[in-house]
Design a protein around this motif. Structure first.
Motif, PDB file in Angstrom:
ATOM      1  N   GLN A 115       0.822  -1.205   0.000  1.00  0.00           N
ATOM      2  CA  GLN A 115       0.000   0.000   0.000  1.00  0.00           C
ATOM      3  C   GLN A 115       0.860   1.261   0.000  1.00  0.00           C
ATOM      4  O   GLN A 115       0.528   2.250  -0.670  1.00  0.00           O
ATOM      5  CB  GLN A 115      -0.962   0.032   1.188  1.00  0.00           C
ATOM      6  CG  GLN A 115      -1.904   1.245   1.128  1.00  0.00           C
ATOM      7  CD  GLN A 115      -2.945   1.269   2.224  1.00  0.00           C
ATOM      8  OE1 GLN A 115      -3.211   0.261   2.876  1.00  0.00           O
ATOM      9  NE2 GLN A 115      -3.545   2.425   2.446  1.00  0.00           N
ATOM     10  N   TYR A 118       1.993   1.664  -3.473  1.00  0.00           N
ATOM     11  CA  TYR A 118       0.823   2.003  -4.285  1.00  0.00           C
ATOM     12  C   TYR A 118       0.455   3.471  -4.106  1.00  0.00           C
ATOM     13  O   TYR A 118       0.194   4.190  -5.079  1.00  0.00           O
ATOM     14  CB  TYR A 118      -0.340   1.092  -3.882  1.00  0.00           C
ATOM     15  CG  TYR A 118      -1.594   1.277  -4.708  1.00  0.00           C
ATOM     16  CD1 TYR A 118      -1.873   0.429  -5.770  1.00  0.00           C
ATOM     17  CD2 TYR A 118      -2.514   2.285  -4.406  1.00  0.00           C
ATOM     18  CE1 TYR A 118      -3.029   0.587  -6.520  1.00  0.00           C
ATOM     19  CE2 TYR A 118      -3.657   2.459  -5.156  1.00  0.00           C
ATOM     20  CZ  TYR A 118      -3.912   1.606  -6.213  1.00  0.00           C
ATOM     21  OH  TYR A 118      -5.057   1.779  -6.962  1.00  0.00           O
ATOM     22  N   ASP A 119       0.450   3.908  -2.854  1.00  0.00           N
ATOM     23  CA  ASP A 119       0.049   5.287  -2.570  1.00  0.00           C
ATOM     24  C   ASP A 119       1.074   6.295  -3.057  1.00  0.00           C
ATOM     25  O   ASP A 119       0.778   7.497  -3.158  1.00  0.00           O
ATOM     26  CB  ASP A 119      -0.203   5.470  -1.073  1.00  0.00           C
ATOM     27  CG  ASP A 119      -1.521   4.832  -0.631  1.00  0.00           C
ATOM     28  OD1 ASP A 119      -2.241   4.291  -1.485  1.00  0.00           O
ATOM     29  OD2 ASP A 119      -1.825   4.876   0.579  1.00  0.00           O
ATOM     30  N   ILE A 294       0.752   6.632   3.888  1.00  0.00           N
ATOM     31  CA  ILE A 294      -0.614   6.101   3.826  1.00  0.00           C
ATOM     32  C   ILE A 294      -1.630   7.179   4.221  1.00  0.00           C
ATOM     33  O   ILE A 294      -2.692   7.303   3.614  1.00  0.00           O
ATOM     34  CB  ILE A 294      -0.712   4.839   4.710  1.00  0.00           C
ATOM     35  CG1 ILE A 294       0.109   3.715   4.050  1.00  0.00           C
ATOM     36  CG2 ILE A 294      -2.162   4.415   4.916  1.00  0.00           C
ATOM     37  CD1 ILE A 294       0.265   2.468   4.889  1.00  0.00           C
ATOM     38  N   GLY A 297      -2.011   9.360   1.315  1.00  0.00           N
ATOM     39  CA  GLY A 297      -2.426   8.639   0.114  1.00  0.00           C
ATOM     40  C   GLY A 297      -3.909   8.319   0.178  1.00  0.00           C
ATOM     41  O   GLY A 297      -4.763   9.193   0.034  1.00  0.00           O
ATOM     42  N   GLN A 298      -4.217   7.045   0.449  1.00  0.00           N
ATOM     43  CA  GLN A 298      -5.626   6.640   0.529  1.00  0.00           C
ATOM     44  C   GLN A 298      -6.288   7.113   1.820  1.00  0.00           C
ATOM     45  O   GLN A 298      -7.509   7.062   1.950  1.00  0.00           O
ATOM     46  CB  GLN A 298      -5.735   5.118   0.408  1.00  0.00           C
ATOM     47  CG  GLN A 298      -5.256   4.583  -0.942  1.00  0.00           C
ATOM     48  CD  GLN A 298      -5.412   3.090  -1.050  1.00  0.00           C
ATOM     49  OE1 GLN A 298      -6.515   2.554  -0.915  1.00  0.00           O
ATOM     50  NE2 GLN A 298      -4.309   2.392  -1.303  1.00  0.00           N
ATOM     51  N   GLY A 299      -5.468   7.557   2.771  1.00  0.00           N
ATOM     52  CA  GLY A 299      -6.038   8.139   3.975  1.00  0.00           C
ATOM     53  C   GLY A 299      -6.413   7.147   5.055  1.00  0.00           C
ATOM     54  O   GLY A 299      -6.800   7.543   6.153  1.00  0.00           O
ATOM     55  N   ARG A 300      -6.276   5.889   4.761  1.00  0.00           N
ATOM     56  CA  ARG A 300      -6.546   4.843   5.748  1.00  0.00           C
ATOM     57  C   ARG A 300      -5.774   3.598   5.362  1.00  0.00           C
ATOM     58  O   ARG A 300      -5.467   3.369   4.191  1.00  0.00           O
ATOM     59  CB  ARG A 300      -8.026   4.506   5.844  1.00  0.00           C
ATOM     60  CG  ARG A 300      -8.645   3.932   4.580  1.00  0.00           C
ATOM     61  CD  ARG A 300      -9.863   3.063   4.872  1.00  0.00           C
ATOM     62  NE  ARG A 300      -9.503   1.819   5.534  1.00  0.00           N
ATOM     63  CZ  ARG A 300     -10.400   0.957   6.023  1.00  0.00           C
ATOM     64  NH1 ARG A 300     -11.694   1.218   5.941  1.00  0.00           N
ATOM     65  NH2 ARG A 300     -10.013  -0.162   6.597  1.00  0.00           N
ATOM     66  N   GLN A 302      -5.635  -0.110   4.551  1.00  0.00           N
ATOM     67  CA  GLN A 302      -6.631  -1.028   3.979  1.00  0.00           C
ATOM     68  C   GLN A 302      -6.381  -2.455   4.477  1.00  0.00           C
ATOM     69  O   GLN A 302      -6.291  -3.406   3.697  1.00  0.00           O
ATOM     70  CB  GLN A 302      -6.576  -0.971   2.454  1.00  0.00           C
ATOM     71  CG  GLN A 302      -6.748   0.422   1.865  1.00  0.00           C
ATOM     72  CD  GLN A 302      -8.160   0.978   2.039  1.00  0.00           C
ATOM     73  OE1 GLN A 302      -9.033   0.350   2.645  1.00  0.00           O
ATOM     74  NE2 GLN A 302      -8.402   2.167   1.498  1.00  0.00           N
TER      75      GLN A 302
END
Length: 430
Positions: A115, A118-119, A294, A297-300, A302
Motif C-alpha cells: 500500500q 501504491y500510494d 498512507i 495517500g488513501q487516507g486509511r 486497507q
C-alpha cells in the motif's frame, strides 16, 4: 469419541493437561514435565500462571473483554505501543496491532508495504522475495514465502508474485577460503541479482527471519549481512521486512533481535511471544514515514481484522512486556543462553555426532550428524520425556532449545546434565 478435528487425526489423542505452572506442565495422570519448548511452539516465554500477568488480565476483564481498535482508544494499547518502541535501537516509532497470529502480522506487513508503494504511485511493486528454508506462517501469503515440504502441495493456489534466494547459512554455504564479510556481500548480491531479474520497479519487499529460525535451527547472520541487505533494499526502493515472531521481544537478550545487527528495517512483525500465550496478539513495528505515506495517500490503512488489538490480549501483553523490558532480565536471558551453549559445546564437542551449537540468547540449536538424523532426534525427545520428564524439541537434524526466559539456574543445569547424558546414551544405539 472426540469430536475435535486434530492436526494429526491418525495419531492417538494427546494427553490431557490438568494445569501448567511456571515452566512445568502437569498431565491429568499426575506426571510433571519440565518444558524447554515454551509450550511446544516457543510462545510461552514467561511460563504459565504468572501472578502479575494473571492480575492484569483479571483487571481488564472487569473493564471489558474487547472493543474495536478502529472505533475506540484504550490506554493499555497506547502504553503497549510506547513500550514496544521505547528501548529499540532500530529507530522505528509506530506500532500497528495487526491481529492474533504471527502469520497475520506477516501478511499485514506485506500489505502495508504494497500500500505504501501504491500510494506513492507504484502499483506494479507487487513482488516479494524471501529465502529458502524459511517459514513465516501458514496463511496463504505467509505460506508462499516459506519452504516447508509438507506444505508445498498448496503452491498451485498461492500468489505467483513471489521469489526466493538461497538461505543465509554460513556453516553450510560460506566457502572455505571466503571471509565472513565476503560471504555477507555475496549473500546480499544474491538478493540484488534477484531484484534486477524481476525488475526493481516490480519488487515491494524482502522478507527474512532476523536469524534463520526453526527449520534450519537458529542460524545468526554473519557480521554486516543485514547492513549489506539494507543497502541493496534502499538502492532499489525495496522494503526490508524482518520476521521476529520467533526471535523477538527479548528472547535473544535484546528486545528486537535485529538490534544485534545495527540495522533499521522498514517493518518488523512480531506475534507469538508478544503476549506469551496469555493472549493472542500480533503487531507490525514500522515508521512514521510509512504512516505519513498512507495518511497522505488513501487516507486509511486497507488492512483490518476483527480482533486486532484484542483488548484482553493487549492487557496481557503489556504485563508481559513490562517484565521483559528490563536490563537485568535481558542480561540474564543473554548470559543463560551463553552458558547453555558453552556447556553443550564443552561436554559434547568431541562427540562424533556433534556438529554445531549456535543461536542468540535463549533461541539456539544443537545440530548433529549421524545416520537417520530425524530418528535420532525423535529418540532423544522421547527418552527425555519418558525417562526424565523433560520436554525438548528434537527432529530433522537438530534439537532446538526455546525455554521460557524465566528458567532458573538449577533448572538449566538439570536440563543440561540430563540432555548430555541422554545424547551419549542414545548415540550408542545408532
Amino acid at each position: 469419541m472426540s469430536k475435535v478435528f486434530r492436526v494429526f487425526p491418525k495419531d492417538p489423542t494427546p494427553p490431557f493437561v490438568s494445569k501448567a505452572d511456571g515452566v512445568y506442565i502437569y498431565k491429568k495422570n499426575g506426571e510433571k514435565l519440565l518444558d524447554t519448548t515454551a509450550g511446544g511452539t516457543s510462545y510461552s516465554i514467561l511460563g504459565w500462571n504468572h501472578p502479575e500477568i494473571n492480575s492484569a488480565i483479571k483487571e481488564q476483564l472487569h473493564r471489558f473483554g474487547h472493543l474495536d481498535y478502529k472505533l475506540w482508544s484504550d490506554e493499555n494499547t497506547e502504553n503497549l505501543a510506547d513500550l514496544l518502541v521505547s528501548r529499540a535501537n532500530h529507530g522505528l516509532d509506530r506500532v500497528y496491532f495487526s491481529g492474533n497470529s504471527g502469520a497475520e502480522a506477516c501478511e499485514a506487513a506485506m500489505k502495508m508495504s504494497y500500500q505504501a508503494h501504491y500510494d506513492l504511485g507504484k502499483p506494479e511493486k507487487k513482488w516479494f522475495i524471501s529465502r529458502e528454508q524459511s517459514y513465516h506462517g501458514s496463511t496463504s501469503d505467509a505460506l508462499v514465502l516459506g519452504e516447508r515440504p509438507n506444505l508445498e502441495f498448496f503452491r498451485p493456489m498461492l500468489s505467483p508474485f513471489r521469489a526466493r534466494i538461497p538461505m543465509h547459512h554460513p556453516l553450510y554455504l560460506k566457502s572455505e577460503n571466503e571471509t565472513s564479510d565476503n560471504y555477507a556481500k555475496r549473500s546480499a548480491d544474491e538478493l540484488e541479482k534477484k531484484i534486477l531479474e524481476i525488475g526493481p520497479e516490480n519488487v515491494s519487499g524482502f522478507v527474512g527471519e532476523t536469524i534463520m529460525g526453526g527449520l534450519v535451527g537458529d542460524v545468526p547472520p554473519v557480521k554486516n549481512y543485514w547492513k549489506y541487505i539494507r543497502e541493496v533494499c534502499t538502492r532499489h526502493d525495496v522494503h526490508l521486512i524482518l520476521d521476529e515472531v520467533y526471535c523477538g521481544t527479548g528472547t535473544t537478550g535484546k528486545i528486537y533481535c535485529c538490534d544485534w545487527d545495527f540495522v533499521k528495517p522498514d517493518f518488523i512483525f512480531i506475534g507469538k511471544t508478544l503476549a506469551a500465550g496469555y493472549g493472542a496478539l500480533s503487531a507490525v513495528i514500522t515508521s512514521s514515514e510509512i504512516e505519513s505515506i498512507i495518511k497522505n495517500g488513501q487516507g486509511r490503512l486497507q488492512q483490518t481484522t476483527t480482533h486486532q488489538a484484542h483488548s484482553l490480549s493487549v492487557s496481557a501483553a503489556l504485563a508481559v512486556q513490562k517484565i521483559i523490558h528490563n536490563d537485568a532480565f535481558l542480561n540474564n536471558v543473554y548470559s543463560s543462553g551463553e552458558y547453555m551453549r558453552k556447556t553443550l559445546a564443552s561436554e559434547l564437542g568431541d562427540h562424533s555426532f556433534f556438529y554445531d551449537v549456535r543461536g542468540r540468547g535463549l533461541r539456539f540449536s544443537l545440530e548433529y550428524r549421524c545416520q537417520e538424523k530425524d530418528k535420532f532426534g525423535r529418540k532423544l525427545q522421547s527418552d527425555m520425556e519418558n525417562k526424565h520428564k523433560i520436554l525438548i524439541n528434537g527432529k530433522w537434524h537438530r534439537v532446538c532449545f526455546t525455554p521460557a526466559l524465566i528458567l532458573e539456574k538449577a533448572q538449566i543445569n538439570q536440563v543440561l546434565d540430563t540432555f548430555i547424558s541422554t545424547f551419549k546414551d542414545v548415540a550408542k544405539t545408532f
